[in-house]
Design a protein around this motif. Structure first.
Motif, mmCIF file in Angstrom:
data_model
loop_
_atom_site.group_PDB
_atom_site.id
_atom_site.type_symbol
_atom_site.label_atom_id
_atom_site.label_comp_id
_atom_site.label_asym_id
_atom_site.label_seq_id
_atom_site.Cartn_x
_atom_site.Cartn_y
_atom_site.Cartn_z
ATOM 1 N N THR A 1 -8.338 -4.846 -13.603
ATOM 2 C CA THR A 1 -7.913 -3.471 -13.888
ATOM 3 C C THR A 1 -6.733 -3.036 -13.024
ATOM 4 O O THR A 1 -6.008 -2.112 -13.392
ATOM 5 C CB THR A 1 -9.075 -2.477 -13.716
ATOM 6 N N ARG A 2 -6.526 -3.697 -11.884
ATOM 7 C CA ARG A 2 -5.343 -3.382 -11.073
ATOM 8 C C ARG A 2 -4.063 -3.706 -11.828
ATOM 9 O O ARG A 2 -3.016 -3.107 -11.577
ATOM 10 C CB ARG A 2 -5.376 -4.179 -9.761
ATOM 11 N N LYS A 3 -4.150 -4.640 -12.760
ATOM 12 C CA LYS A 3 -2.995 -4.975 -13.596
ATOM 13 C C LYS A 3 -2.988 -4.163 -14.884
ATOM 14 O O LYS A 3 -1.931 -3.772 -15.382
ATOM 15 C CB LYS A 3 -3.014 -6.473 -13.920
ATOM 16 N N LEU A 4 -4.190 -3.904 -15.424
ATOM 17 C CA LEU A 4 -4.296 -3.202 -16.699
ATOM 18 C C LEU A 4 -3.979 -1.714 -16.582
ATOM 19 O O LEU A 4 -3.174 -1.179 -17.357
ATOM 20 C CB LEU A 4 -5.706 -3.380 -17.273
ATOM 21 N N PHE A 5 -4.603 -1.029 -15.630
ATOM 22 C CA PHE A 5 -4.503 0.430 -15.590
ATOM 23 C C PHE A 5 -3.093 0.974 -15.350
ATOM 24 O O PHE A 5 -2.748 2.025 -15.904
ATOM 25 C CB PHE A 5 -5.482 1.003 -14.569
ATOM 26 N N ASN B 1 -3.996 3.237 -19.221
ATOM 27 C CA ASN B 1 -5.203 3.825 -18.639
ATOM 28 C C ASN B 1 -5.681 5.049 -19.409
ATOM 29 O O ASN B 1 -6.364 5.914 -18.875
ATOM 30 C CB ASN B 1 -4.978 4.180 -17.168
ATOM 31 N N THR B 2 -5.337 5.106 -20.702
ATOM 32 C CA THR B 2 -5.877 6.123 -21.603
ATOM 33 C C THR B 2 -6.326 5.424 -22.876
ATOM 34 O O THR B 2 -5.875 4.303 -23.172
ATOM 35 C CB THR B 2 -4.824 7.181 -21.965
ATOM 36 N N PRO B 3 -7.210 6.046 -23.648
ATOM 37 C CA PRO B 3 -7.642 5.411 -24.891
ATOM 38 C C PRO B 3 -6.474 5.058 -25.815
ATOM 39 O O PRO B 3 -6.440 3.960 -26.382
ATOM 40 C CB PRO B 3 -8.563 6.468 -25.514
ATOM 41 N N GLN B 4 -5.521 5.966 -25.953
ATOM 42 C CA GLN B 4 -4.393 5.688 -26.846
ATOM 43 C C GLN B 4 -3.530 4.549 -26.321
ATOM 44 O O GLN B 4 -3.062 3.704 -27.086
ATOM 45 C CB GLN B 4 -3.530 6.941 -27.023
ATOM 46 N N ALA B 5 -3.346 4.502 -25.009
ATOM 47 C CA ALA B 5 -2.532 3.423 -24.437
ATOM 48 C C ALA B 5 -3.203 2.064 -24.626
ATOM 49 O O ALA B 5 -2.521 1.057 -24.862
ATOM 50 C CB ALA B 5 -2.287 3.689 -22.957
ATOM 51 N N ILE B 6 -4.529 2.034 -24.530
ATOM 52 C CA ILE B 6 -5.256 0.784 -24.782
ATOM 53 C C ILE B 6 -5.082 0.369 -26.239
ATOM 54 O O ILE B 6 -4.821 -0.807 -26.545
ATOM 55 C CB ILE B 6 -6.758 0.934 -24.451
ATOM 56 N N LEU B 7 -5.198 1.324 -27.147
ATOM 57 C CA LEU B 7 -5.004 1.024 -28.566
ATOM 58 C C LEU B 7 -3.594 0.508 -28.824
ATOM 59 O O LEU B 7 -3.399 -0.420 -29.618
ATOM 60 C CB LEU B 7 -5.267 2.272 -29.416
ATOM 61 N N ASP B 8 -2.629 1.084 -28.143
ATOM 62 C CA ASP B 8 -1.234 0.667 -28.331
ATOM 63 C C ASP B 8 -0.986 -0.758 -27.848
ATOM 64 O O ASP B 8 -0.080 -1.436 -28.341
ATOM 65 C CB ASP B 8 -0.285 1.625 -27.602
ATOM 66 N N LEU B 9 -1.798 -1.223 -26.901
ATOM 67 C CA LEU B 9 -1.667 -2.609 -26.433
ATOM 68 C C LEU B 9 -2.003 -3.599 -27.535
ATOM 69 O O LEU B 9 -1.423 -4.690 -27.600
ATOM 70 C CB LEU B 9 -2.609 -2.870 -25.257
ATOM 71 N N GLY B 10 -2.965 -3.223 -28.384
ATOM 72 C CA GLY B 10 -3.476 -4.157 -29.377
ATOM 73 C C GLY B 10 -4.498 -5.080 -28.751
ATOM 74 O O GLY B 10 -4.566 -5.224 -27.519
#
Length: 216
Positions: A51-55, A59-68
């Motif tokens: 998560t240190r790399k992911l967040f 770090n929001t629901p929409q941003a996670i969705l945008d990652l695919g």
């Protein structure tokens, strides 16, 4: 454990650690939810590394969705069961965006309706993020509760119900942190470190494990 032992038991733990915190790293309620979801059958240390790399990137629901899905998998592939966890987190983010305005709900029913979020995860979020006196019974709390006699039970739910009944209100919000830390670092599964346990005098476990002898 006798009822009269419970207050001294938790008083000692509180005195040693007045403000216990989860060892998962997070800065928002959503980050906490995501980290707890990813932590199933994984260590907090391993989750934090991912998560240190992911967040910083999402770090929001929409941003996670945008990652695919593939993008998310790339960040969490060092965590066990990462493929299924990625699918669950993506599906949970879709519900958070579509049904909750991108915010993490503060009710058990809504939390447990999210993919990958079971009772234990919901309890962690309700307790840590929203200050509710819930009991998230993981393997450490299950072991400590049974071994000490604090809250015996054959299933995590039985132990949870016992803890909710037996832990005094003044300790309720922080108690699951103290029990997790006790189980993780002292009351370990194979060989509990009874010789350095703060609450050994109030514990039903017998025989207590002796300190290892030093070789001359």
């Amino acid at each position: 454990m006798k009822k009269s032992e419970i207050v001294p038991f938790f008083t000692l733990l509180r005195d040693a650690n007045p403000s216990p915190q989860t060892e998962l790293e997070y800065t928002t309620v959503f980050e906490l939810l995501a980290a707890v979801l990813l932590s199933a059958q994984a260590t907090d240390v391993g989750v934090n590394k991912a998560t240190r790399k992911l967040f910083p990137v999402a770090n929001t629901p929409q941003a996670i969705l945008d990652l695919g899905l593939e993008g998310l998998e790339g960040y969490i592939k060092t965590i066990g069961l990462y493929r299924s966890k990625a699918k669950h987190l993506m599906a949970a983010c879709r519900i958070l965006v579509d049904q909750h305005g991108g915010q993490v709900p503060a009710t058990r029913e809504a939390l447990e309706a999210l993919p990958g979020v079971g009772r234990k995860t919901a309890n962690v979020v309700l307790n840590v993020a929203f200050g509710q006196p819930t009991m998230a019974v993981d393997t450490h709390i299950f072991r400590v509760s049974n071994r000490t006699g604090l809250a015996p039970g054959k299933t995590p739910l039985e132990v949870e119900k016992q803890l909710l009944q037996r832990v005094p209100d003044e300790f309720a919000v922080d108690s699951h942190h103290w029990l997790i830390l006790l189980g993780r670092y002292v009351c370990q599964a194979r060989k509990p470190k009874c010789w350095e346990c703060l609450v050994a005098a109030h514990c039903d476990f017998k025989p207590k494990t002796a300190a290892p002898t030093r070789r001359a």
